[in-house]
Structure formats: structure tokens, C-alpha cells
Design a protein around this motif. Structure first.
Motif, PDB file in Angstrom:
ATOM      1  N   TYR A  51      68.808 -48.570  12.901  1.00 36.64           N
ATOM      2  CA  TYR A  51      70.164 -48.718  13.436  1.00 36.64           C
ATOM      3  C   TYR A  51      70.170 -50.010  14.248  1.00 36.64           C
ATOM      4  N   GLY A  52      70.931 -51.009  13.774  1.00 33.49           N
ATOM      5  CA  GLY A  52      70.860 -52.317  14.417  1.00 33.49           C
ATOM      6  C   GLY A  52      69.453 -52.860  14.226  1.00 33.49           C
ATOM      7  N   PHE A  53      68.701 -52.962  15.332  1.00 32.02           N
ATOM      8  CA  PHE A  53      67.322 -53.463  15.259  1.00 32.02           C
ATOM      9  C   PHE A  53      66.296 -52.399  15.644  1.00 32.02           C
ATOM     10  N   VAL A  54      66.737 -51.138  15.787  1.00 35.21           N
ATOM     11  CA  VAL A  54      65.871 -50.063  16.276  1.00 35.21           C
ATOM     12  C   VAL A  54      65.626 -49.043  15.170  1.00 35.21           C
ATOM     13  N   TRP A  55      64.346 -48.776  14.865  1.00 29.79           N
ATOM     14  CA  TRP A  55      63.992 -47.769  13.864  1.00 29.79           C
ATOM     15  C   TRP A  55      64.016 -46.380  14.489  1.00 29.79           C
ATOM     16  N   SER A  56      64.558 -45.424  13.755  1.00 31.08           N
ATOM     17  CA  SER A  56      64.556 -44.023  14.176  1.00 31.08           C
ATOM     18  C   SER A  56      63.138 -43.466  14.040  1.00 31.08           C
ATOM     19  N   PRO A  57      62.874 -42.310  14.648  1.00 30.16           N
ATOM     20  CA  PRO A  57      61.624 -41.615  14.323  1.00 30.16           C
ATOM     21  C   PRO A  57      61.632 -41.221  12.840  1.00 30.16           C
ATOM     22  N   VAL A  58      60.455 -41.029  12.271  1.00 31.87           N
ATOM     23  CA  VAL A  58      60.333 -40.611  10.872  1.00 31.87           C
ATOM     24  C   VAL A  58      60.621 -39.120  10.775  1.00 31.87           C
ATOM     25  N   ALA A  59      61.474 -38.753   9.824  1.00 31.61           N
ATOM     26  CA  ALA A  59      61.709 -37.348   9.498  1.00 31.61           C
ATOM     27  C   ALA A  59      60.818 -37.015   8.315  1.00 31.61           C
ATOM     28  N   GLY A  60      60.024 -35.958   8.421  1.00 29.96           N
ATOM     29  CA  GLY A  60      59.081 -35.634   7.362  1.00 29.96           C
ATOM     30  C   GLY A  60      57.770 -36.366   7.611  1.00 29.96           C
ATOM     31  N   TYR A  61      57.236 -36.997   6.542  1.00 32.12           N
ATOM     32  CA  TYR A  61      55.900 -37.577   6.616  1.00 32.12           C
ATOM     33  C   TYR A  61      55.854 -38.953   5.968  1.00 32.12           C
ATOM     34  N   ARG A  62      54.961 -39.792   6.497  1.00 30.25           N
ATOM     35  CA  ARG A  62      54.686 -41.090   5.884  1.00 30.25           C
ATOM     36  C   ARG A  62      53.591 -40.918   4.850  1.00 30.25           C
ATOM     37  N   THR A  63      53.691 -41.693   3.772  1.00 28.78           N
ATOM     38  CA  THR A  63      52.621 -41.771   2.785  1.00 28.78           C
ATOM     39  C   THR A  63      52.424 -43.246   2.455  1.00 28.78           C
ATOM     40  N   SER A  64      51.502 -43.531   1.565  1.00 25.92           N
ATOM     41  CA  SER A  64      51.272 -44.919   1.172  1.00 25.92           C
ATOM     42  C   SER A  64      52.361 -45.435   0.244  1.00 25.92           C
ATOM     43  N   ARG A  65      53.192 -44.545  -0.310  1.00 31.28           N
ATOM     44  CA  ARG A  65      54.256 -44.948  -1.244  1.00 31.28           C
ATOM     45  C   ARG A  65      55.585 -45.078  -0.500  1.00 31.28           C
ATOM     46  N   LEU A  66      55.801 -46.248   0.095  1.00 33.18           N
ATOM     47  CA  LEU A  66      57.002 -46.540   0.866  1.00 33.18           C
ATOM     48  C   LEU A  66      57.926 -47.442   0.062  1.00 33.18           C
ATOM     49  N   GLN A  67      59.218 -47.111   0.073  1.00 33.33           N
ATOM     50  CA  GLN A  67      60.236 -48.007  -0.472  1.00 33.33           C
ATOM     51  C   GLN A  67      61.269 -48.234   0.620  1.00 33.33           C
ATOM     52  N   GLU A  68      61.809 -49.454   0.659  1.00 31.88           N
ATOM     53  CA  GLU A  68      62.704 -49.844   1.742  1.00 31.88           C
ATOM     54  C   GLU A  68      63.876 -50.645   1.197  1.00 31.88           C
ATOM     55  N   LEU A  69      65.038 -50.453   1.802  1.00 36.02           N
ATOM     56  CA  LEU A  69      66.231 -51.232   1.484  1.00 36.02           C
ATOM     57  C   LEU A  69      66.786 -51.765   2.794  1.00 36.02           C
TER      58      LEU A  69
END
Length: 153
Positions: A51-69
Motif C-alpha cells: 500500500y503506497g510504499f509499505v508492504w502488508s504482513p504476509v497472509a499464509g506462507y512464503r515459499t520459493s515460488r514468488l510472483q509479483e505485479l
């Protein structure tokens, strides 16, 4: 949520099994980027919005397979669609400029979410997770003009 104008608010009810712990991906202002993690050739593991320049906390889990827009100035999320079974299998975030972020494997039951007012945009998502994302719902509204500008930061 003081920056939401209630007359334009709508809610796309959650799809999925609704098993697990609740999550919300929420912040102040306009969504400027989205991250989605997936299990390799399986299902959706986690979400994060900027949001703007601030990332929210992650909902769920991080893995090595990240995609970003990363969204352009004035670009907004106007649709979420995909497929679900026990877990969320696929998610596609579609923008008002016709761009999209598609993550996951296309099998299961289809869903499609969008605001009831064509001036509204995605403000936040909510749902449940249990090892992976088990459900997703979408909250749509206008963003207060004070939060629309990302210049000067």
C-alpha cells in the motif's frame, strides 16, 4: 479504514473451504503491488500487498515460488478470479489497464469477483489458511483522494 468511502463499498463473499486460521491483507491507501506465493505446481500458499510504499504482513506462507505485479500510477485491481478445491488452486488479479497476475494451477471450481460499483477498486482481501490458502473474499471501495498520490515519498 477511515479512507474508504462507504457508499461505494461492496464485498465479494469468500470462496473455498474456509478451514484454518483467518487472515486479512489490509493497509492504508491504494494497492501498489501484489505478491503471491505458490507451492510448485499445486496451490496458493500466501499473499502480500504493498500500500503506497509499505508492504502488508504476509497472509499464509512464503515459499520459493514468488510472483509479483507492480502497479503503474493510477492502475487498480478491478477483478479477482481463479479456481479452488480444498485449497485455492489459482488466483488472477486483473487491473483496470488489462494487465494481470496469474498464479497457480487451473483446476477446481471457478470463481470471479469484482466490485458492484465500476468506480471502486480492490481495497483488501480476507479469508482462511491452513498450510495453504483455503478461502479468499474481496472488499471493494473507492480510495480517499488523499491516499491516491504516491509522489513525494
Amino acid at each position: 479504514m477511515a479512507d474508504v468511502q462507504p457508499q461505494y463499498y461492496s464485498f465479494s463473499p469468500p470462496v473455498g473451504t474456509a478451514v484454518g486460521s483467518p487472515y486479512f491483507v489490509i493497509g492504508d491507501g491504494r494497492i501498489t503491488a501484489i505478491r503471491v506465493w505458490e507451492a510448485y505446481n499445486r496451490n496458493i500458499k500466501g499473499f502480500q500487498f504493498r500500500y503506497g510504499f509499505v508492504w502488508s504482513p504476509v497472509a499464509g506462507y512464503r515459499t520459493s515460488r514468488l510472483q509479483e505485479l507492480k502497479l503503474f500510477d493510477g492502475e487498480t485491481i478491478v477483478q479477482i478470479s481463479g479456481k479452488y478445491a480444498y485449497f485455492l488452486q489459482t488466483v488472477a488479479f486483473v487491473t483496470n489497464r488489462g494487465r494481470s497476475l496469474f498464479v497457480g494451477q487451473p483446476h477446481g471450481y471457478s470463481y470471479n469477483m469484482y466490485p458492484t460499483n465500476n468506480q471502486a477498486e480492490l481495497r483488501f482481501i480476507s479469508g482462511r489458511s491452513h498450510g495453504s490458502i483455503t478461502s479468499i473474499g474481496a472488499h471493494w471501495a473507492l480510495v480517499d483522494p488523499v491516499f491516491n498520490n504516491t509522489t513525494g515519498h
